[in-house]
Structure formats: C-alpha cells, structure tokens
Design a protein around this motif. Sequence first.
Motif, PDB file in Angstrom:
ATOM      1  N   LEU B 188       0.899  -1.146  -0.132  1.00  0.00           N
ATOM      2  CA  LEU B 188       0.055   0.167   0.027  1.00  0.00           C
ATOM      3  C   LEU B 188       0.798   1.594   0.239  1.00  0.00           C
ATOM      4  CD1 LEU B 188      -3.067   0.567   2.378  1.00  0.00           C
ATOM      5  CD2 LEU B 188      -1.857   2.201   1.518  1.00  0.00           C
ATOM      6  N   ARG B 189       1.793   1.115   0.199  1.00  0.00           N
ATOM      7  CA  ARG B 189       2.616   2.435   0.647  1.00  0.00           C
ATOM      8  C   ARG B 189       3.851   2.516  -0.097  1.00  0.00           C
ATOM      9  NH1 ARG B 189       4.970   3.881   7.295  1.00  0.00           N
ATOM     10  NH2 ARG B 189       6.047   4.624   6.184  1.00  0.00           N
ATOM     11  N   LEU B 190       4.165   1.558  -1.141  1.00  0.00           N
ATOM     12  CA  LEU B 190       5.337   1.725  -2.171  1.00  0.00           C
ATOM     13  C   LEU B 190       4.142   2.449  -3.128  1.00  0.00           C
ATOM     14  CD1 LEU B 190       7.335  -1.480  -2.167  1.00  0.00           C
ATOM     15  CD2 LEU B 190       8.263   1.089  -1.773  1.00  0.00           C
ATOM     16  N   ILE B 191       2.692   1.494  -3.662  1.00  0.00           N
ATOM     17  CA  ILE B 191       2.106   2.468  -4.494  1.00  0.00           C
ATOM     18  C   ILE B 191       1.927   3.619  -4.081  1.00  0.00           C
ATOM     19  CG2 ILE B 191      -0.313   1.393  -5.662  1.00  0.00           C
ATOM     20  CD1 ILE B 191       0.910  -0.777  -6.428  1.00  0.00           C
ATOM     21  N   MET B 195       2.955   6.098  -7.320  1.00  0.00           N
ATOM     22  CA  MET B 195       1.465   6.513  -7.838  1.00  0.00           C
ATOM     23  C   MET B 195       1.314   8.587  -7.626  1.00  0.00           C
ATOM     24  SD  MET B 195      -0.750   5.108  -9.787  1.00  0.00           S
ATOM     25  CE  MET B 195      -2.207   5.547  -9.678  1.00  0.00           C
ATOM     26  N   LEU B 196       1.907   9.186  -6.504  1.00  0.00           N
ATOM     27  CA  LEU B 196       1.641  10.391  -6.103  1.00  0.00           C
ATOM     28  C   LEU B 196       3.298  10.453  -6.596  1.00  0.00           C
ATOM     29  CD1 LEU B 196       1.214  10.418  -2.413  1.00  0.00           C
ATOM     30  CD2 LEU B 196       0.048  11.503  -4.300  1.00  0.00           C
ATOM     31  N   ASP B 197       4.703  10.334  -7.357  1.00  0.00           N
ATOM     32  CA  ASP B 197       5.596  10.298  -8.006  1.00  0.00           C
ATOM     33  C   ASP B 197       5.290  10.738  -9.510  1.00  0.00           C
ATOM     34  OD1 ASP B 197       7.052  10.947  -5.952  1.00  0.00           O
ATOM     35  OD2 ASP B 197       8.000   9.312  -6.206  1.00  0.00           O
ATOM     36  N   THR B 198       4.565   9.701 -10.346  1.00  0.00           N
ATOM     37  CA  THR B 198       4.467   9.604 -11.267  1.00  0.00           C
ATOM     38  C   THR B 198       2.866  10.630 -11.743  1.00  0.00           C
ATOM     39  OG1 THR B 198       3.500   7.082 -10.928  1.00  0.00           O
ATOM     40  CG2 THR B 198       4.238   7.501 -13.046  1.00  0.00           C
ATOM     41  N   GLU B 202       5.730  14.809 -15.495  1.00  0.00           N
ATOM     42  CA  GLU B 202       5.699  15.971 -17.030  1.00  0.00           C
ATOM     43  C   GLU B 202       5.346  14.829 -17.315  1.00  0.00           C
ATOM     44  OE1 GLU B 202       6.768  18.795 -17.141  1.00  0.00           O
ATOM     45  OE2 GLU B 202       7.997  18.897 -14.962  1.00  0.00           O
ATOM     46  N   TYR B 203       4.914  13.765 -18.032  1.00  0.00           N
ATOM     47  CA  TYR B 203       3.989  13.379 -18.675  1.00  0.00           C
ATOM     48  C   TYR B 203       2.734  13.340 -18.093  1.00  0.00           C
ATOM     49  CZ  TYR B 203       4.580   8.408 -16.540  1.00  0.00           C
ATOM     50  OH  TYR B 203       4.556   6.867 -16.106  1.00  0.00           O
ATOM     51  N   VAL B 204       2.036  13.138 -17.240  1.00  0.00           N
ATOM     52  CA  VAL B 204       0.780  12.734 -16.662  1.00  0.00           C
ATOM     53  C   VAL B 204       0.722  14.405 -16.868  1.00  0.00           C
ATOM     54  CG1 VAL B 204      -0.365  12.979 -14.658  1.00  0.00           C
ATOM     55  CG2 VAL B 204       0.980  10.953 -14.943  1.00  0.00           C
ATOM     56  N   LYS B 205       1.501  15.488 -16.526  1.00  0.00           N
ATOM     57  CA  LYS B 205       0.742  16.339 -16.997  1.00  0.00           C
ATOM     58  C   LYS B 205       0.667  17.230 -18.221  1.00  0.00           C
ATOM     59  CE  LYS B 205       3.004  18.089 -13.285  1.00  0.00           C
ATOM     60  NZ  LYS B 205       4.446  19.142 -12.678  1.00  0.00           N
ATOM     61  N   TRP B 219      -5.293   5.189 -14.866  1.00  0.00           N
ATOM     62  CA  TRP B 219      -5.153   3.685 -15.312  1.00  0.00           C
ATOM     63  C   TRP B 219      -3.945   3.088 -15.771  1.00  0.00           C
ATOM     64  CZ3 TRP B 219      -5.742   1.001 -11.095  1.00  0.00           C
ATOM     65  CH2 TRP B 219      -7.218   1.576 -10.115  1.00  0.00           C
ATOM     66  N   LYS B 220      -4.044   4.336 -17.265  1.00  0.00           N
ATOM     67  CA  LYS B 220      -3.056   3.953 -18.309  1.00  0.00           C
ATOM     68  C   LYS B 220      -1.483   4.334 -18.034  1.00  0.00           C
ATOM     69  CE  LYS B 220      -3.323   3.262 -23.194  1.00  0.00           C
ATOM     70  NZ  LYS B 220      -2.920   4.446 -24.648  1.00  0.00           N
ATOM     71  N   HIS B 221      -1.749   5.619 -17.571  1.00  0.00           N
ATOM     72  CA  HIS B 221      -0.294   6.412 -17.666  1.00  0.00           C
ATOM     73  C   HIS B 221      -0.421   6.021 -16.308  1.00  0.00           C
ATOM     74  CE1 HIS B 221      -0.528   7.821 -21.127  1.00  0.00           C
ATOM     75  NE2 HIS B 221      -1.672   8.133 -20.857  1.00  0.00           N
ATOM     76  N   ALA B 222      -0.664   6.614 -15.111  1.00  0.00           N
ATOM     77  CA  ALA B 222       0.299   6.930 -13.959  1.00  0.00           C
ATOM     78  C   ALA B 222       0.511   4.581 -13.251  1.00  0.00           C
ATOM     79  CB  ALA B 222      -0.648   7.314 -13.323  1.00  0.00           C
TER      80      ALA B 222
END
Lengths: 301, 305
Positions: B188-191, B195-198, B202-205, B219-222
């Motif tokens: 849980l902590r790792l995910i 996820m917060l990092d991803t 930049e690519y998510v932005k 779901w697809k990118h992060a």
Amino acid sequence: MTANANARRAAVAGARSEGLVTKTLYVLRRWPLLPIFILLLVTVAATFAPLLARHDPLLGKLFNERIPPVWHAEGSTEFLLGTDPLGRDILSRIIFGAQVSLKLAGAVLAVGTVVGTLVGLIAGWYGGLADEILMRLAELNFAVPFVLVALASAVVFGSSFGLMVILLSIYSWAAFARQIRAETLRLKSADYVALARVAGASVPRMLYRHILPGVVNTVVVLMTLNIGQLILAEAGLSFLGVGIPGPTPAWGSMVADGRDYISENYWIALLPGLAIFFVVYAMNFVGDWLRDRWDPRLRQL
Amino acid sequence: MIRFLIRRFLLGLFVMWFATIVVFSLSRAAGDPRYLFVSEYSTQEQWDEWGVRFGLDRPYPIQYLIWLSRAVRFNFGESIYFNDEPKEIIGERWLATAQLALGAYLFAMIIGVPLGVWSAIARGSALDLIARSVALVGQAMPGFWLGIMLILLFSVQLNLLPTSGIGGWKHYVLPAITLGWFPAAGILRLIRSSMLDTLDSEYVKFARAKGVSSRKIIWKHAFRNSAIVPMTYAGVLLAFFITGAVVTETVFFWPGLGRLSVQAVFNTDFPMLGALVLLFTATFLVVNLAIDMLYRVIDPRIRIN
C-alpha cells in the motif's frame, strides 16, 4: 525549503480552518501528539517500573490464576488487567516488560547504529574492494533466514539477554550500512569535501567533520524506524520461546502464555500484544514524521 | 547481461557457502552428534566406530568438507526426529507453505493495490487517512498476536472459521490474512508513494494538458508505471514470508516448512535444520535473480547501469 513549504501549507490550512475541531485536527496532524504520549508513557513505565508495579512481576500467588480484568464482573481492582495462568499480575508484568523491551532495543540500537554507520562511511568513502566486501556482507543478512539462525543459536547456546543483543545487532546493522553508504557517496563529491581534501585534512577528519554531520539526520531517522522492527523481532522470538528467557516478563512470551487459554481467558494474550502494538505504532509514526521533516529522500523506505 | 549473470552466480555461490559455514558451525557447537545415539548399553568400541563412520574423529575443517561434499548432493544425513531423509519430509511439506504464501500474497495485493491507488488519487481525503492508518496499523501488529486475535474473533466468538490445521478453503483464510497483513501495508505504501510521484510527472501533466480523461490518466498512464513497483519489493517480501511462515505456522499448527523448522530446532535435528536453511537461502537467491532479470526486461532504464 521544506520549512518554507510547510509554512505555506500551514498558511493555507490556517485560512481554511474555521472551527476549533479543524484546528485541533491540524495540530494533531502536524505534531504526532498521541504517539509521543504513548512513548512518554512507556518510557516512564520502564524507568520507574519498581515504583509503579503493585505486584511482583515474577512471583504469582496460588489461587490467583486467571483473574479477569477490572471491567469484568469477576475482576478485582487489585489486578487491574487481570492475572496470567501462574497468578501473576498482568499490569505489573507489562510495566516490567516495557523495561525489558526498551533495554534490549537500546542496547541493540547502540551496537547496530555504530557498526552500521561506520561500515557505511568506510564503504561509501573508499569504494572499490572494501565497498564490495562490506556491502555483500550486508546482503548476507537478507539471504540467510535470520529467524532460523536465531532459533538455532538460542537452542545451542541457551537463550539469554546477551545472546538476543548479539543476534538482533547482527540483524540490524545492515540497514544502516546501506543507507549511510548511499549518503556518503552523495556527500563525497560535494565541493566542501573536496576543499577539505585540498586543505590537507586526513581521512578520519574528513569523515568525522565533513561527512558524519551530513548523515546524522539519516541515522536518527533510521534509528526511530528501526526500534519498532527490533521490538517486533524480539517479541516474535520470545513468542517462539527462544527470546528473553522466562520468568522475565517479555511481551512476546506473555502473548505465548495466553495462547492456550484464548477461548476462555482472552485477556492474557490480548493485553501484552496491545502493548507491543501501541509502542511499535507510536515509534513507526514518529519515525515517519521525522523522516518527512528531516530526510524526505528516504521516503521510499 | 552475461557479465551480470556471471557476477550474480558467483555472489550466490558465496552466500550459499556462508550459509553452509553457519549451519555447520551451529551443528558442531551443539555438541557431539554421537550423544544422540548413545545409550547405557553402548560401548567405547561403538563410540569410536560411529566416530569413524560419521567422520567425527577428523579435525573440524575435514569434517566440514565431508559434510559439504554430501550436502551438495542433497544428502544431509537422516533426520534425527523423523528417521527419514530431510528431502523426503520437505517434499511432503513444502506445498502447504507455498499455498499459504500464495494466499498471503493475494490478500496483500487485493488490500494493498486498490487502497494504495485510491489514497494517492484522493490525497489528503478521509479515504487517504484511512488507507494510511491501515498501513501504519499493519506494520505495527506482531503477526503472532494478530493470528491469535483472529482466532479469538472468528473461531472462538463467531465460530465461523477453523482454529488450526489444513483442510478446505476455510482453513486458509486466517493464516493467509495473518501472514499477508504486513506485506499488504508495505505494498500500500509503495503504490501510494509511486503513484504520487507519477501523477506529478511531466508526461502525466502533458497528458492532462492534452485533455486526456482523468480516468485514463490514472489507469493507463500512472498505474501502469506504478504496477511494477511492488516487484522491487518482492525480494523483501520473500524474506518476510520465510520469517513470517515460521511464526504463522506455529500459531495455526500449519503442516508446512515453517513449523518444520521450529520442530527441527527444538529437537536439535540438525540434518533437517541444515537442509531447511540451505533450501530457504537458495530459494531466496533464485527468486531474487529471477526478479532482477524480469525487471531488466520490463524496465529498460535499469539495463543502462
């Protein structure tokens, strides 16, 4: 920078907060008050155990076996948390158990921290063969099943406080060595270290004056994060019957004492386990909190 | 890749060699194994004969080499307690432990992954608070105590699930939860942190700026990027399962390798214990190597180093 971000977040939260409830929640979120309270309580209990415990933690009384805690109809105020199968007061044993747990964790941390930090500094600073050998040694800890080696050593050499300190120290130093090595590698290439080198500082001096102060935060954070693990490991070994030898009250072996009585006398196993849980929870919480404030780079841990 | 494999193989050999030293030293520190067979009718001649037969009249380094040469052929001698070869007993028991570990892993993933994702998406919300509390609680509970409390609640009070032993699916529930709770908290902590990092990358932005729906972003990118994160945790997880199985199987009288190890220790059954320690070490090394190689295939960034 972190302080700045915190201040900004605080300002935003301050503007949003309206009621007293929100403010209280905010303080609770900012300062780990409950965990700090738990830790203070345990430290006080451990320090003043002989004054606080109302009964002998080692000697039970005949006909006092398995008295329920005070909230049961059959409970008595003399034994607030009831008694165990040998008629010993559980509260007194939990109080003395705190002393045992903290003493052990303290001794192990002292050894683990010093050895781990030294190894990390040396491996990170010198690199090459020394680094390779020391880090492979640190990996051995993971690969060879610690619990079996600990169990076997306890049976072969007889379980004792000293053996527990040795075993758990062997278990704990590697985490320090790995992290401190990584930090040392990072600091080594800093300009001020290069300047110290140019100025002719000796290696011990550079490590002590220039690298060590830079890794102290990491060491402290790792220490708080490790105490919980150590208490859990000690409790596990005591539960299996090879930790702190009886009749010394150790929380893990107290849970084991209650295991066979779980269907009728649930409190014997429940209460010492709760003690372990609260202490480890508080320690982990404070550790997380310190890490986020002092050393956010460790967040992956 | 070849160099990587050779290096890892040599390191693995070194670890195995170290494990044999530990096992052998402990077994000899436990005392002369002949005392286990000796009775009041034994004679000095028998004692000496056993010494020659088991090689106990030789100096320790020679004894070690004899023991090692047998161990590499999976011959650890007869188990003192079971009067059988350790590999036979292990062959009967390993499946129970594997099933338990698999159940625990499934439980950890089912709890850890969704809660981790949700708490990252809804950062700072009540759900996030609950998820993080679950993680903190999970990492602070001693496994053996959790097991006993689950027995108290589900077996004694509610009478829903069996207290111990192996059998139908109901027997798996409590042990799997006991063993899986701690890894669930870890995953849980790792995910969550990954996820917060991803989600902050930049690519998510960029995807957001392009107008991709937020469901697709999550779901697809992060998530696809974070899904491999528990793999780095797999090595730690395996080490934990080995330790955790010893405790969990003791609590639930589970007929697996963990309980077998505890029995071997308390019966000073060193042939069995030696076989188990080496088996666990080898399993750990092989699985870790497999994970590292898989990771190199999945994530090309690692191959550069």
